[in-house]
Structures are given as structure tokens and as C-alpha cells.
Design a protein around this motif. Structure first.
Motif, PDB file in Angstrom:
ATOM      1  N   VAL A 221       0.834  -1.204   0.000  1.00 57.08           N
ATOM      2  CA  VAL A 221       0.000   0.000   0.000  1.00 57.08           C
ATOM      3  C   VAL A 221       0.870   1.255   0.000  1.00 57.08           C
ATOM      4  O   VAL A 221       0.604   2.214  -0.729  1.00 57.08           O
ATOM      5  CB  VAL A 221      -0.954  -0.001   1.204  1.00 57.08           C
ATOM      6  N   ILE A 222       1.916   1.259   0.795  1.00 53.24           N
ATOM      7  CA  ILE A 222       2.821   2.413   0.843  1.00 53.24           C
ATOM      8  C   ILE A 222       3.451   2.648  -0.524  1.00 53.24           C
ATOM      9  O   ILE A 222       3.574   3.786  -0.986  1.00 53.24           O
ATOM     10  CB  ILE A 222       3.900   2.213   1.928  1.00 53.24           C
ATOM     11  N   GLU A 223       3.846   1.579  -1.196  1.00 57.71           N
ATOM     12  CA  GLU A 223       4.433   1.707  -2.535  1.00 57.71           C
ATOM     13  C   GLU A 223       3.412   2.266  -3.523  1.00 57.71           C
ATOM     14  O   GLU A 223       3.733   3.153  -4.319  1.00 57.71           O
ATOM     15  CB  GLU A 223       4.957   0.353  -3.012  1.00 57.71           C
ATOM     16  N   GLU A 224       2.186   1.757  -3.489  1.00 53.77           N
ATOM     17  CA  GLU A 224       1.151   2.234  -4.404  1.00 53.77           C
ATOM     18  C   GLU A 224       0.804   3.692  -4.119  1.00 53.77           C
ATOM     19  O   GLU A 224       0.676   4.504  -5.051  1.00 53.77           O
ATOM     20  CB  GLU A 224      -0.101   1.357  -4.285  1.00 53.77           C
ATOM     21  N   GLU A 225       0.648   4.034  -2.852  1.00 49.11           N
ATOM     22  CA  GLU A 225       0.405   5.438  -2.492  1.00 49.11           C
ATOM     23  C   GLU A 225       1.545   6.323  -2.987  1.00 49.11           C
ATOM     24  O   GLU A 225       1.311   7.425  -3.502  1.00 49.11           O
ATOM     25  CB  GLU A 225       0.284   5.577  -0.976  1.00 49.11           C
ATOM     26  N   GLY A 226       2.786   5.833  -2.820  1.00 48.88           N
ATOM     27  CA  GLY A 226       3.942   6.623  -3.232  1.00 48.88           C
ATOM     28  C   GLY A 226       3.948   6.902  -4.725  1.00 48.88           C
ATOM     29  O   GLY A 226       4.247   8.018  -5.160  1.00 48.88           O
ATOM     30  N   LYS A 227       3.613   5.888  -5.523  1.00 47.31           N
ATOM     31  CA  LYS A 227       3.557   6.074  -6.976  1.00 47.31           C
ATOM     32  C   LYS A 227       2.494   7.107  -7.353  1.00 47.31           C
ATOM     33  O   LYS A 227       2.732   7.997  -8.173  1.00 47.31           O
ATOM     34  CB  LYS A 227       3.257   4.743  -7.656  1.00 47.31           C
ATOM     35  N   LEU A 228       1.318   6.978  -6.743  1.00 49.95           N
ATOM     36  CA  LEU A 228       0.236   7.912  -7.055  1.00 49.95           C
ATOM     37  C   LEU A 228       0.543   9.315  -6.533  1.00 49.95           C
ATOM     38  O   LEU A 228       0.209  10.310  -7.178  1.00 49.95           O
ATOM     39  CB  LEU A 228      -1.076   7.396  -6.455  1.00 49.95           C
ATOM     40  N   PHE A 229       1.193   9.391  -5.385  1.00 47.74           N
ATOM     41  CA  PHE A 229       1.556  10.689  -4.806  1.00 47.74           C
ATOM     42  C   PHE A 229       2.511  11.437  -5.732  1.00 47.74           C
ATOM     43  O   PHE A 229       2.342  12.637  -5.977  1.00 47.74           O
ATOM     44  CB  PHE A 229       2.190  10.483  -3.424  1.00 47.74           C
ATOM     45  N   THR A 230       3.521  10.712  -6.246  1.00 51.80           N
ATOM     46  CA  THR A 230       4.476  11.368  -7.139  1.00 51.80           C
ATOM     47  C   THR A 230       3.804  11.796  -8.444  1.00 51.80           C
ATOM     48  O   THR A 230       4.141  12.841  -9.007  1.00 51.80           O
ATOM     49  CB  THR A 230       5.668  10.441  -7.450  1.00 51.80           C
ATOM     50  N   GLN A 231       2.839  11.012  -8.919  1.00 50.75           N
ATOM     51  CA  GLN A 231       2.085  11.417 -10.114  1.00 50.75           C
ATOM     52  C   GLN A 231       1.259  12.669  -9.827  1.00 50.75           C
ATOM     53  O   GLN A 231       1.194  13.584 -10.643  1.00 50.75           O
ATOM     54  CB  GLN A 231       1.173  10.278 -10.559  1.00 50.75           C
ATOM     55  N   ARG A 232       0.626  12.670  -8.666  1.00 53.16           N
ATOM     56  CA  ARG A 232      -0.218  13.806  -8.307  1.00 53.16           C
ATOM     57  C   ARG A 232       0.603  15.096  -8.192  1.00 53.16           C
ATOM     58  O   ARG A 232       0.116  16.178  -8.527  1.00 53.16           O
ATOM     59  CB  ARG A 232      -0.929  13.545  -6.968  1.00 53.16           C
ATOM     60  N   LEU A 233       1.829  14.998  -7.729  1.00 51.78           N
ATOM     61  CA  LEU A 233       2.673  16.190  -7.590  1.00 51.78           C
ATOM     62  C   LEU A 233       2.852  16.938  -8.902  1.00 51.78           C
ATOM     63  O   LEU A 233       3.071  18.145  -8.907  1.00 51.78           O
ATOM     64  CB  LEU A 233       4.051  15.804  -7.039  1.00 51.78           C
ATOM     65  N   ARG A 234       2.740  16.216 -10.022  1.00 52.55           N
ATOM     66  CA  ARG A 234       2.933  16.820 -11.339  1.00 52.55           C
ATOM     67  C   ARG A 234       1.610  17.196 -12.006  1.00 52.55           C
ATOM     68  O   ARG A 234       1.602  17.712 -13.118  1.00 52.55           O
ATOM     69  CB  ARG A 234       3.707  15.858 -12.240  1.00 52.55           C
ATOM     70  N   SER A 235       0.509  16.933 -11.354  1.00 55.39           N
ATOM     71  CA  SER A 235      -0.792  17.210 -11.957  1.00 55.39           C
ATOM     72  C   SER A 235      -1.111  18.705 -11.893  1.00 55.39           C
ATOM     73  O   SER A 235      -0.690  19.397 -10.963  1.00 55.39           O
ATOM     74  CB  SER A 235      -1.884  16.432 -11.223  1.00 55.39           C
ATOM     75  N   PRO A 236      -1.829  19.232 -12.880  1.00 58.67           N
ATOM     76  CA  PRO A 236      -2.229  20.649 -12.842  1.00 58.67           C
ATOM     77  C   PRO A 236      -3.000  20.992 -11.573  1.00 58.67           C
ATOM     78  O   PRO A 236      -2.828  22.077 -11.002  1.00 58.67           O
ATOM     79  CB  PRO A 236      -3.108  20.793 -14.091  1.00 58.67           C
ATOM     80  N   GLU A 237      -3.827  20.073 -11.116  1.00 55.12           N
ATOM     81  CA  GLU A 237      -4.623  20.282  -9.907  1.00 55.12           C
ATOM     82  C   GLU A 237      -3.725  20.533  -8.692  1.00 55.12           C
ATOM     83  O   GLU A 237      -3.928  21.486  -7.927  1.00 55.12           O
ATOM     84  CB  GLU A 237      -5.479  19.034  -9.679  1.00 55.12           C
ATOM     85  N   ALA A 238      -2.728  19.674  -8.525  1.00 53.47           N
ATOM     86  CA  ALA A 238      -1.837  19.805  -7.382  1.00 53.47           C
ATOM     87  C   ALA A 238      -0.940  21.025  -7.515  1.00 53.47           C
ATOM     88  O   ALA A 238      -0.706  21.742  -6.538  1.00 53.47           O
ATOM     89  CB  ALA A 238      -0.992  18.541  -7.233  1.00 53.47           C
ATOM     90  N   LEU A 239      -0.418  21.267  -8.708  1.00 56.17           N
ATOM     91  CA  LEU A 239       0.464  22.417  -8.902  1.00 56.17           C
ATOM     92  C   LEU A 239      -0.259  23.730  -8.580  1.00 56.17           C
ATOM     93  O   LEU A 239       0.318  24.635  -7.974  1.00 56.17           O
ATOM     94  CB  LEU A 239       1.001  22.433 -10.331  1.00 56.17           C
ATOM     95  N   GLU A 240      -1.521  23.815  -8.955  1.00 50.47           N
ATOM     96  CA  GLU A 240      -2.306  25.012  -8.645  1.00 50.47           C
ATOM     97  C   GLU A 240      -2.519  25.143  -7.139  1.00 50.47           C
ATOM     98  O   GLU A 240      -2.338  26.227  -6.562  1.00 50.47           O
ATOM     99  CB  GLU A 240      -3.653  24.956  -9.358  1.00 50.47           C
ATOM    100  N   ALA A 241      -2.887  24.042  -6.491  1.00 47.49           N
ATOM    101  CA  ALA A 241      -3.148  24.079  -5.056  1.00 47.49           C
ATOM    102  C   ALA A 241      -1.872  24.365  -4.269  1.00 47.49           C
ATOM    103  O   ALA A 241      -1.875  25.152  -3.317  1.00 47.49           O
ATOM    104  CB  ALA A 241      -3.758  22.751  -4.605  1.00 47.49           C
ATOM    105  N   LEU A 242      -0.768  23.747  -4.673  1.00 50.41           N
ATOM    106  CA  LEU A 242       0.498  23.957  -3.971  1.00 50.41           C
ATOM    107  C   LEU A 242       1.029  25.367  -4.180  1.00 50.41           C
ATOM    108  O   LEU A 242       1.577  25.976  -3.244  1.00 50.41           O
ATOM    109  CB  LEU A 242       1.521  22.914  -4.431  1.00 50.41           C
ATOM    110  N   SER A 243       0.874  25.895  -5.369  1.00 49.24           N
ATOM    111  CA  SER A 243       1.297  27.275  -5.634  1.00 49.24           C
ATOM    112  C   SER A 243       0.489  28.251  -4.780  1.00 49.24           C
ATOM    113  O   SER A 243       1.029  29.216  -4.238  1.00 49.24           O
ATOM    114  CB  SER A 243       1.132  27.606  -7.114  1.00 49.24           C
ATOM    115  N   GLY A 244      -0.815  27.985  -4.674  1.00 45.97           N
ATOM    116  CA  GLY A 244      -1.650  28.821  -3.825  1.00 45.97           C
ATOM    117  C   GLY A 244      -1.225  28.756  -2.378  1.00 45.97           C
ATOM    118  O   GLY A 244      -1.214  29.782  -1.680  1.00 45.97           O
TER     119      GLY A 244
END
Length: 249
Positions: A221-244
Motif C-alpha cells: 500500500v505504501i508503494e502504491e500510495e507513493g507512486k500515485l503521490f508522485t504522479q499527483r505532484l505533477r498534476s495541474p490540480e496539485a500544482l495550482e493548489a500547492l502554488s496557492g
């Protein structure tokens, strides 16, 4: 090790203290590497009977340093954050945490892998992953629904709602709530020192037995979460939220 991570050896206890007060102990890639190294050293040193993990008396950690993360986001599971997660997951020695003030993101999820957790009553725990366009990490998507039930886990992981030290105890995330950060640290230190007089092999085997049933599933589960987390970091949704988030802070 460095000024942002302080190590102190007292008899059989290795205290690892986050020390970046100007950034509310926000964790950088370098700090994750140092944490992983400290845990690995403690695990292999027969003179270390327990590890005490703490921040200051008024702040555990604000979670990841967002600016540091975005400068060089992890692109696979061979990164300092994941190395720290595995070091904590695999540590055979008892790990005791002392928590006061903010414990945000991984500052809360890492507590799910500690053996004993002492918090101040007014500690403020929160996992705002979805709020930042991200997803749960460090096994929290598995552990919290099992521990709290789906409804309460959804409040914490889908809505990112915060909770107090007293609630953490009531929900089984923490061991005991104390009146202040100083009291939480003193209690954690007192308990950590108790392991010096306990049979070390018996402690190690008992911890191994307690963790064994879910270990492999949790690792997956930790490995799967990690893969999805790293993908999410590059998503437009996350980049907008993190920039804010960065602009607000």
C-alpha cells in the motif's frame, strides 16, 4: 547531524529532534535522508534500546517543505521520503514520539508507525493531502479506515479535517495526552528510558509479532500510495493548489 536534525544519546535512548523552528520544522529532502540514516543506525546499534522522535515543545512538524519538494519532486520510490518511510516501517527498536503543536501531513501519518505516541492536549493534527491536490501516503489509506472506520477516516483523509491531541488518544492514534508540549516530551523520555531495563530480544520479537500480520500488505500500500503521490505532484490540480499554498505562506 545538522542543525535541522539534532541527535542526542542518553543511555539507551537515541533522541532525534527536528530543529527548524523558523519553518515550523517543515521537512526537506535532506532531513528525510538524515532521518532515514538515524533510524538505520539506531536499528543496528545494540546499545540503542529505543528511539525518541520529537520536535520542539510547541511544534512537531508542519509536514513537507513545499518549496523544497517542488524544486525537485520525487519521481520514483527511490527517494529520501520513501527511504525514511521504509526505515521507520522496518525499525526493530521501539520508536516513541513526542508531539506538540502542529503535526501536519506526514507529521501525522508517521505517528501511525510509531509504537508509543505522547501528545499535548492542544496538539493540532491534520492530513490535508486532498486539499493540496495530492493523495494519502505512508499507509494511511489502509490504516486509518481500519482504525477509525470509513466515515471518520473520510473526514480526515477526504476533507482534511484537523483534530486535537485528545481526539488522537480517543481514536487510538496516540497513547496519552499531556497538559503541555514539555509534559509530552518528558513522558515520552521517561517511557523510552524504561526500555533500557527490559529484555531487548523480547521487546524486538514482541514488536515483530505485533507488526507481522499486515507488514507485507502495508508495504504494498505504501508503494502504491507513493507512486500515485508522485504522479499527483505533477498534476495541474496539485500544482495550482500547492502554488496557492506557497503564496499564502
Amino acid at each position: 547531524m545538522t542543525e535541522t536534525l539534532l541527535l542526542d544519546r542518553e543511555r539507551g535512548v537515541l533522541t532525534v529532534r527536528l530543529n527548524r523552528p523558523e519553518k515550523k520544522n517543515a521537512l526537506t529532502r535532506a532531513m528525510y535522508s538524515q532521518l532515514a540514516q538515524a533510524l538505520a543506525v539506531a536499528d543496528s546499534d545494540p546499545q540503542v534500546r529505543a528511539v525518541l522522535l520529537s520536535g520542539s515543545s510547541d511544534c512537531f512538524t508542519a509536514g513537507n517543505d513545499i518549496v523544497d519538494f517542488l524544486e525537485q519532486p520525487p519521481n520514483d520510490l527511490d527517494n529520501p521520503v520513501f527511504q525514511f518511510m521504509l526505515s521507520l516501517l522496518d525499525c526493530r527498536k521501539p520508536v516513541i514520539a513526542a508531539v506538540a503543536g502542529p503535526a501536519v501531513g506526514i507529521g501525522t501519518t508517521l505517528l501511525l508507525h510509531c509504537d508509543l505516541v505522547y501528545v499535548s492536549r492542544d496538539a493540532r493534527l491534520r492530513m490535508p493531502f486532498v486539499n493540496l491536490g495530492l493523495c494519502p501516503e505512508f499507509g494511511s489509506s489502509l490504516i486509518l479506515p481500519r482504525l477509525l472506520g470509513q466515515a471518520r477516516a473520510a473526514q480526515l483523509l477526504l476533507l482534511g479535517e484537523g483534530f486535537s491531541g485528545e481526539q488522537a488518544v480517543a481514536w487510538g492514534i496516540a497513547t496519552e495526552a499531556l497538559d503541555s508540549g514539555e509534559a509530552a516530551l518528558a513522558k515520552a523520555r521517561e517511557v523510552a528510558l524504561r526500555f533500557e531495563s527490559l529484555p531487548s530480544d523480547a521487546v524486538r520479537i514482541s514488536k515483530q509479532l505485533m507488526k507481522a500480520p499486515d507488514r507485507e500488505l502495508l508495504r504494498k500500500v505504501i508503494e502504491e500510495e507513493g507512486k500515485l503521490f508522485t504522479q499527483r505532484l505533477r498534476s495541474p490540480e496539485a500544482l495550482e493548489a500547492l502554488s496557492g499554498f506557497i503564496n499564502r505562506h
